[in-house]
Design an enzyme around this catalytic site. Structure first.
Site, short mmCIF file in Angstrom:
data_model
loop_
_atom_site.label_atom_id
_atom_site.label_comp_id
_atom_site.label_asym_id
_atom_site.label_seq_id
_atom_site.Cartn_x
_atom_site.Cartn_y
_atom_site.Cartn_z
N GLY A 1 23.47 -39.14 22.28
CA GLY A 1 23.12 -40.36 23.31
C GLY A 1 22.65 -39.04 24.72
O GLY A 1 21.99 -38.33 24.58
N GLY A 2 23.30 -39.93 25.66
CA GLY A 2 23.38 -39.17 26.99
C GLY A 2 23.66 -37.86 27.07
O GLY A 2 22.91 -36.75 27.68
N GLY B 1 -11.75 -18.23 20.36
CA GLY B 1 -11.26 -19.20 21.18
C GLY B 1 -9.80 -18.67 21.59
O GLY B 1 -9.12 -18.81 22.90
N ALA B 2 -9.15 -17.81 20.70
CA ALA B 2 -7.65 -17.38 20.96
C ALA B 2 -7.99 -16.28 22.18
O ALA B 2 -7.16 -16.12 23.07
CB ALA B 2 -7.18 -16.77 19.56
#
Length: 574
Positions: free
Chosen positions: A192-193, A431-432
């Site tokens: 959780g937190g 494009g790379a």
């Protein structure tokens, strides 16, 4: 005479109870009064979180191969920690979280750690508030934050107070994000937190035999009916592959030692440079090993298509070969690492052809984006090393959002304001290349090795460049087959066999013609000459001179760079 029975005891006879007297040295002893009583009460309050914890609780922690928070602090520094916000109440309220200031290598560092021996390190309204206060203090004073997370989550009997405590901490950590760097260690079992909070930090380090995630296996079982172990659900192998954990290590000591090493590469805040470290490794050192690596690779039977591990090049460029890789278990087709060059901290972003030809996919694009943004925020210069045949095509990548991930990478590179250099090692296609720190996207300097193959497309580009020649060659094949078949039949060969033999001969001829055009395309167009002529490349550098050329240019750019927080428009990003 009967022997007296001996009862087992945890009391150490060589460690007698501590007796504290509150007297001035040389003072004549007098009867204790209210002052001494107040001093004794204050001393007990200071010692309460340590002294009031039962030995059995500490033994449980050790049995799980975990340290107490106080032992973890001693691994980080030999110096006495300055413990702040000692709000230990009647029932040790707030004591499940320890907050303080440490001195590490002469630098102030804010630190917090959950004490699992007290209420399982849980958060209530009291210690959530003090954690937020520590974080705001780190941001105001401009010092890094280290978190040692070992918490069962919100303290259930505290009701909504525990949730409010987490919410305060969430808000504080978000507000100092980008102001000061933070390093989070995941110890024990966090859910959780206890998982959200540390992942808000800059870096997360997770040892083996630990867990963190949205929920534990028990909740997964009850909600989904799925049997799963903590390791399979949220262990270091899972988070190391996904990038939720930036670094995975063997145990707690390794995690804390990794914190110290990573901290040495990071600045205190976004207004200063990372610490400079004098080096005895001369910039003029020749990088012969790089020359040997490339020579063996490109002179092999597979020639310029031979993969090699780019980590070797980074290692050879860095001071004394020392560098620190981030997310080493994820998206290995790109290497992101901190290193030093001439004593200056630098971030390396390098395509790694040893994995999937260095092609950029969703994971590697996001890995680059996150690392580049961190370096940009904290005034760390960048050296990009390019060797990629492009973005990874295909249905799976499109479904996962390669366009979005690639855009995130491109955005992060365009936004860089720190000094940055591009070194093209070999392939820079399509494009790379266009999205990988070239002059148009803001590079300060673009260098290339003589092995560079800069082009719009790889060998497939011959289909466009030599379209007419290929059409002529391919259109000649049916006529060749027909003529060759007739010749073979006339020579006495069976009709079907003659045709098969003729087709094979024609296919071999076509293959040889296309191979010749491939070689011609590589020689004419897949080289650095056009890029150099157009100014896309500043200059050619020899492999043996890489450290010298990169180091001297980096030092020049840094001499004219003024570190400061980022200003202006803060753009959205993935």
């Amino acid at each position: 005479m009967s022997k007296k029975a001996v009862k087992p005891s945890l009391q150490n006879p060589f460690d007698p109870p501590e007796k504290v007297e509150f007297m001035i040295p040389g003072e004549i002893s007098r009867e204790a009064g209210p002052y001494e009583e107040a001093m004794q009460a204050g001393h007990e309050l200071i010692q309460r979180p340590i002294k009031s914890v039962q030995v059995g609780q500490i033994e449980k922690q050790h049995f799980k191969k975990r340290m107490t928070v106080w032992e973890r602090l001693r691994v980080l520094t030999e110096a006495q920690p300055n413990i702040l916000f000692q709000n230990w109440g009647k029932n040790l309220d707030g004591a499940s979280l320890v907050t303080g200031i440490l001195t590490i290598d002469g630098r102030d560092v804010a630190v917090y750690g959950h004490d699992f021996t007290v209420r399982a390190g849980s958060i209530d309204a009291t210690n959530g508030q003090k954690l937020a206060r520590l974080m705001y203090m780190a941001g105001e004073k401009g010092i890094p934050l280290i978190g040692m997370n070992d918490s069962a989550g919100a303290f259930v009997p505290a009701g909504v107070g525990g949730l409010d405590g987490y919410a305060e901490a969430f808000t504080a950590l978000r507000k100092i994000s980008g102001v000061v760097p933070s390093i989070m260690c995941m110890f024990g079992f966090n859910a959780g937190g206890g998982s959200y909070l540390p992942r808000q930090g800059s870096f997360v380090i997770q040892p083996t035999d630990t867990f963190f995630g949205l929920t534990g296996p028990g909740v997964v079982k009850s909600v989904l009916g799925e049997d799963i172990t903590p390791e399979e659900l949220g262990g270091p192998k899972v988070h190391g592959q996904s990038g939720v954990a930036d670094l995975t290590v063997g145990d707690e000591v390794a995690a804390l030692r990794t914190v110290l090493r990573l901290h040495s590469y990071l600045p205190d805040n976004n207004s200063v440079m990372a610490p400079y470290q004098e080096t005895s490794d001369p910039l003029e050192r020749k990088t012969w090993e790089i020359n040997t690596l490339l020579k063996k690779a490109f002179n092999s039977p597979t020639g310029f298509n031979t993969p090699f591990d780019v980590s070797i090049i980074i290692q050879q460029v860095c001071d004394h070969g020392d560098y620190f890789e981030i997310q080493p278990e994820r998206a290995r087709e790109v290497v992101t690492a901190f290193g030093r060059l001439g004593g200056h901290v630098v971030g390396f972003v390098a395509n790694n052809s040893a994995v999937a030809s260095g092609q950029i996919d969703c994971d590697s694009a996001l890995k680059i984006s996150r690392f580049v943004r961190f370096c940009n925020i904290y005034n760390i210069p960048l050296i990009f090393m390019e060797d990629t045949t492009g973005f990874l095509p295909g249905r799976e990548q499109e479904a996962r959002g390669i366009v979005q991930a690639g855009r995130s990478m491109l955005d992060s590179i365009v936004d860089v304001r720190t000094p940055r250099i591009l070194l093209i090692l070999r392939n820079a296609f399509g494009g790379a290349y266009a999205s990988y720190n070239n002059y148009p996207t803001g590079a300060d300097l673009v260098l290339a090795l003589p092995t560079t193959r800069l082009a719009v497309m790889g060998p497939a580009g011959k289909e466009f460049v030599y379209k007419d020649e290929l059409r002529k060659i391919r259109s000649a094949v049916p006529g060749m087959i027909k003529a060759a078949t007739q010749e073979r039949v006339a020579a006495g060969m069976n009709g079907d066999e003659a045709k098969k033999d003729a087709e094979k001969a024609a296919a071999d001829w076509l293959k040889a013609q296309e191979a010749a055009l491939n070689q011609r395309y590589e020689k004419e167009l897949m080289n650095p000459r056009e890029g150099l002529a157009l100014g896309s490349i500043s200059s050619i550098v020899m492999p043996t001179d890489l450290r010298k050329v990169l180091g001297e240019n980096l030092a020049f750019f840094l001499r004219h760079y003024k570190p400061s927080p980022m200003g202006g428009v803060q753009r959205e990003f993935h």
